[in-house]
Scaffold this motif. Structure first.
Motif, PDB file in Angstrom:
ATOM      1  N   TYR A 161      34.885  49.633  38.571  1.00  0.00           N
ATOM      2  CA  TYR A 161      35.838  50.168  39.551  1.00  0.00           C
ATOM      3  C   TYR A 161      36.876  49.113  39.925  1.00  0.00           C
ATOM      4  CZ  TYR A 161      37.775  52.720  43.477  1.00  0.00           C
ATOM      5  OH  TYR A 161      38.649  53.376  44.318  1.00  0.00           O
ATOM      6  N   ILE A 162      36.455  47.869  39.974  1.00  0.00           N
ATOM      7  CA  ILE A 162      37.400  46.778  40.231  1.00  0.00           C
ATOM      8  C   ILE A 162      38.485  46.772  39.158  1.00  0.00           C
ATOM      9  CG2 ILE A 162      37.666  44.256  40.262  1.00  0.00           C
ATOM     10  CD1 ILE A 162      34.852  44.122  41.523  1.00  0.00           C
ATOM     11  N   CYS A 163      38.085  47.040  37.914  1.00  0.00           N
ATOM     12  CA  CYS A 163      39.054  47.108  36.815  1.00  0.00           C
ATOM     13  C   CYS A 163      40.080  48.212  37.062  1.00  0.00           C
ATOM     14  CB  CYS A 163      38.337  47.359  35.488  1.00  0.00           C
ATOM     15  SG  CYS A 163      37.296  45.997  34.929  1.00  0.00           S
ATOM     16  N   ALA A 164      39.597  49.366  37.533  1.00  0.00           N
ATOM     17  CA  ALA A 164      40.491  50.496  37.800  1.00  0.00           C
ATOM     18  C   ALA A 164      41.468  50.158  38.925  1.00  0.00           C
ATOM     19  CB  ALA A 164      39.672  51.736  38.164  1.00  0.00           C
ATOM     20  N   VAL A 165      40.948  49.563  39.987  1.00  0.00           N
ATOM     21  CA  VAL A 165      41.796  49.194  41.128  1.00  0.00           C
ATOM     22  C   VAL A 165      42.804  48.126  40.719  1.00  0.00           C
ATOM     23  CG1 VAL A 165      41.819  48.165  43.430  1.00  0.00           C
ATOM     24  CG2 VAL A 165      40.039  49.813  42.825  1.00  0.00           C
ATOM     25  N   THR A 166      42.347  47.164  39.933  1.00  0.00           N
ATOM     26  CA  THR A 166      43.234  46.092  39.479  1.00  0.00           C
ATOM     27  C   THR A 166      44.401  46.653  38.674  1.00  0.00           C
ATOM     28  OG1 THR A 166      41.389  44.517  39.396  1.00  0.00           O
ATOM     29  CG2 THR A 166      43.373  43.948  38.157  1.00  0.00           C
ATOM     30  N   ALA A 167      44.092  47.574  37.769  1.00  0.00           N
ATOM     31  CA  ALA A 167      45.148  48.197  36.962  1.00  0.00           C
ATOM     32  C   ALA A 167      46.150  48.918  37.859  1.00  0.00           C
ATOM     33  CB  ALA A 167      44.528  49.174  35.963  1.00  0.00           C
ATOM     34  N   PHE A 168      45.633  49.640  38.851  1.00  0.00           N
ATOM     35  CA  PHE A 168      46.499  50.382  39.779  1.00  0.00           C
ATOM     36  C   PHE A 168      47.386  49.429  40.578  1.00  0.00           C
ATOM     37  CE2 PHE A 168      47.129  52.377  44.001  1.00  0.00           C
ATOM     38  CZ  PHE A 168      47.828  53.509  43.607  1.00  0.00           C
ATOM     39  N   VAL A 169      46.798  48.357  41.059  1.00  0.00           N
ATOM     40  CA  VAL A 169      47.536  47.374  41.869  1.00  0.00           C
ATOM     41  C   VAL A 169      48.614  46.677  41.044  1.00  0.00           C
ATOM     42  CG1 VAL A 169      47.309  45.138  43.036  1.00  0.00           C
ATOM     43  CG2 VAL A 169      45.695  46.979  43.550  1.00  0.00           C
ATOM     44  N   VAL A 170      48.259  46.290  39.820  1.00  0.00           N
ATOM     45  CA  VAL A 170      49.206  45.565  38.965  1.00  0.00           C
ATOM     46  C   VAL A 170      50.363  46.465  38.537  1.00  0.00           C
ATOM     47  CG1 VAL A 170      49.490  44.450  36.712  1.00  0.00           C
ATOM     48  CG2 VAL A 170      47.514  43.890  38.139  1.00  0.00           C
ATOM     49  N   PHE A 175      51.189  43.506  44.814  1.00  0.00           N
ATOM     50  CA  PHE A 175      51.296  42.065  45.027  1.00  0.00           C
ATOM     51  C   PHE A 175      52.072  41.497  43.851  1.00  0.00           C
ATOM     52  CE2 PHE A 175      47.142  43.533  46.603  1.00  0.00           C
ATOM     53  CZ  PHE A 175      47.266  43.230  47.955  1.00  0.00           C
ATOM     54  N   SER A 176      52.388  40.225  43.913  1.00  0.00           N
ATOM     55  CA  SER A 176      53.017  39.604  42.754  1.00  0.00           C
ATOM     56  C   SER A 176      52.029  39.710  41.594  1.00  0.00           C
ATOM     57  CB  SER A 176      53.341  38.132  43.035  1.00  0.00           C
ATOM     58  OG  SER A 176      52.162  37.380  43.177  1.00  0.00           O
ATOM     59  N   SER A 177      52.542  39.752  40.387  1.00  0.00           N
ATOM     60  CA  SER A 177      51.705  40.032  39.222  1.00  0.00           C
ATOM     61  C   SER A 177      50.479  39.128  39.136  1.00  0.00           C
ATOM     62  CB  SER A 177      52.532  39.896  37.943  1.00  0.00           C
ATOM     63  OG  SER A 177      53.076  38.594  37.844  1.00  0.00           O
ATOM     64  N   PHE A 178      50.636  37.869  39.499  1.00  0.00           N
ATOM     65  CA  PHE A 178      49.516  36.927  39.407  1.00  0.00           C
ATOM     66  C   PHE A 178      48.414  37.287  40.399  1.00  0.00           C
ATOM     67  CE2 PHE A 178      47.343  33.047  40.734  1.00  0.00           C
ATOM     68  CZ  PHE A 178      46.905  32.558  39.510  1.00  0.00           C
ATOM     69  N   TYR A 179      48.769  37.451  41.666  1.00  0.00           N
ATOM     70  CA  TYR A 179      47.772  37.740  42.695  1.00  0.00           C
ATOM     71  C   TYR A 179      47.162  39.128  42.520  1.00  0.00           C
ATOM     72  CZ  TYR A 179      49.573  33.585  45.017  1.00  0.00           C
ATOM     73  OH  TYR A 179      49.943  32.302  45.306  1.00  0.00           O
ATOM     74  N   GLY A 180      47.954  40.055  42.019  1.00  0.00           N
ATOM     75  CA  GLY A 180      47.461  41.414  41.822  1.00  0.00           C
ATOM     76  C   GLY A 180      46.283  41.488  40.871  1.00  0.00           C
ATOM     77  N   TRP A 181      46.228  40.551  39.934  1.00  0.00           N
ATOM     78  CA  TRP A 181      45.129  40.534  38.967  1.00  0.00           C
ATOM     79  C   TRP A 181      43.818  40.058  39.590  1.00  0.00           C
ATOM     80  CZ3 TRP A 181      44.996  42.855  34.452  1.00  0.00           C
ATOM     81  CH2 TRP A 181      46.194  43.122  33.783  1.00  0.00           C
ATOM     82  N   PHE A 182      43.901  39.320  40.694  1.00  0.00           N
ATOM     83  CA  PHE A 182      42.693  38.691  41.231  1.00  0.00           C
ATOM     84  C   PHE A 182      42.223  39.211  42.588  1.00  0.00           C
ATOM     85  CE2 PHE A 182      44.584  35.300  38.502  1.00  0.00           C
ATOM     86  CZ  PHE A 182      43.599  35.326  37.530  1.00  0.00           C
ATOM     87  N   ILE A 183      43.132  39.704  43.413  1.00  0.00           N
ATOM     88  CA  ILE A 183      42.743  40.153  44.757  1.00  0.00           C
ATOM     89  C   ILE A 183      41.687  41.263  44.724  1.00  0.00           C
ATOM     90  CG2 ILE A 183      43.584  41.328  46.841  1.00  0.00           C
ATOM     91  CD1 ILE A 183      46.118  39.631  46.629  1.00  0.00           C
ATOM     92  N   GLY A 185      39.461  41.829  42.493  1.00  0.00           N
ATOM     93  CA  GLY A 185      38.215  41.229  42.026  1.00  0.00           C
ATOM     94  C   GLY A 185      37.523  40.411  43.100  1.00  0.00           C
ATOM     95  N   ILE A 186      38.310  39.705  43.896  1.00  0.00           N
ATOM     96  CA  ILE A 186      37.733  38.894  44.974  1.00  0.00           C
ATOM     97  C   ILE A 186      37.089  39.791  46.028  1.00  0.00           C
ATOM     98  CG2 ILE A 186      38.284  37.325  46.875  1.00  0.00           C
ATOM     99  CD1 ILE A 186      40.511  36.169  45.042  1.00  0.00           C
ATOM    100  N   ILE A 187      37.828  40.827  46.437  1.00  0.00           N
ATOM    101  CA  ILE A 187      37.292  41.765  47.432  1.00  0.00           C
ATOM    102  C   ILE A 187      36.077  42.498  46.868  1.00  0.00           C
ATOM    103  CG2 ILE A 187      37.782  43.845  48.786  1.00  0.00           C
ATOM    104  CD1 ILE A 187      40.728  42.928  48.852  1.00  0.00           C
ATOM    105  N   GLY A 188      36.208  42.968  45.635  1.00  0.00           N
ATOM    106  CA  GLY A 188      35.098  43.673  44.998  1.00  0.00           C
ATOM    107  C   GLY A 188      33.888  42.780  44.796  1.00  0.00           C
ATOM    108  N   GLY A 189      34.139  41.507  44.543  1.00  0.00           N
ATOM    109  CA  GLY A 189      33.038  40.558  44.375  1.00  0.00           C
ATOM    110  C   GLY A 189      32.199  40.439  45.638  1.00  0.00           C
TER     111      GLY A 189
END
Length: 212
Positions: A161-170, A175-183, A185-189
């Motif tokens: 699900y983190i993958c799905a959210v990350t794709a949607f966010v990016v 967020f900026s492209s860099f942060y969008g890839w990780f935020i 995942g951090i919250i989901g973690g």
């Protein structure tokens, strides 16, 4: 057409996955929305894989992310089988080895081929490598697989699900492209850690009750 299908399946996965996360685990609605999430997310990932190898659209980055997402969804769903002792791990091992190889390529491809560092690929590669290597170790401990099947299921499905959210966010550039890839995942973690701790407490309580 494929891109439209990819987006459609991804949207369904995003919504169904959210419902599956917030409802009570084990109930009918959780199981139904969970299955919908599984199939829609898998189709979204597979269409991404196809798109990434089409002539004129070759994209190793997208391909590796597709494998990464598929790995979490497949292994998370297949972890349900570990509740019983009657299962064959051959397919599970193949999936994990594919992730191991893909993860190594994610880490090394850009530095070796393009002489560039891609932080997103390296981080995702390390995550994929650590999870898949852990899988291969666990496959030799069937008793632990049965004991921890729910942790594996929840952890991997939330990872999907983190993958799905990350794709949607990016894609939507929240967020900026860099942060969008990780935020995400951090919250989901943190959410995964919350559930693992909760399950650990339940296991300790049940063990204590059995001893009494």
């Amino acid at each position: 057409m494929l891109i439209l299908c990819h987006a459609l399946f991804g949207g369904i996965a995003l919504l169904s996955g959210f419902v599956s996360l917030i409802v009570e685990k084990g109930k009918i609605i959780h199981k139904k929305t969970g299955k919908l999430f599984y199939f829609s997310m898998l189709l979204s990932a597979f269409t991404a894989l196809i798109i990434s190898v089409l002539p004129g659209h070759e994209n190793p980055f997208l391909f590796s992310i597709g494998v990464f997402s598929s790995y979490f969804i497949l292994t998370g769903y297949r972890a349900l089988r570990f509740k019983t002792k009657k299962y064959n791990l051959k397919t599970d091992k193949i999936i994990s080895w594919i992730m191991v190889i893909t993860a190594i390529l994610m880490i090394l491809y850009n530095p070796l081929v393009n002489q560039k560092i891609n932080i997103v690929l390296i981080v995702f590669g390390i995550v994929g490598l650590s999870f898949s290597m852990r899988d291969l170790v666990l496959f030799n401990k069937t008793d632990k697989l049965k004991k921890d099947w729910l942790k594996l299921h929840l952890g991997k499905m939330i990872g999907g699900y983190i993958c799905a959210v990350t794709a949607f966010v990016v894609v939507n550039e929240f967020f900026s492209s860099f942060y969008g890839w990780f935020i995400p995942g951090i919250i989901g973690g943190f959410y995964i850690v919350y559930w693992i701790r909760k399950l650990n407490k339940k296991q300790k309580v049940s063990i204590a009750v059995e001893k009494e």
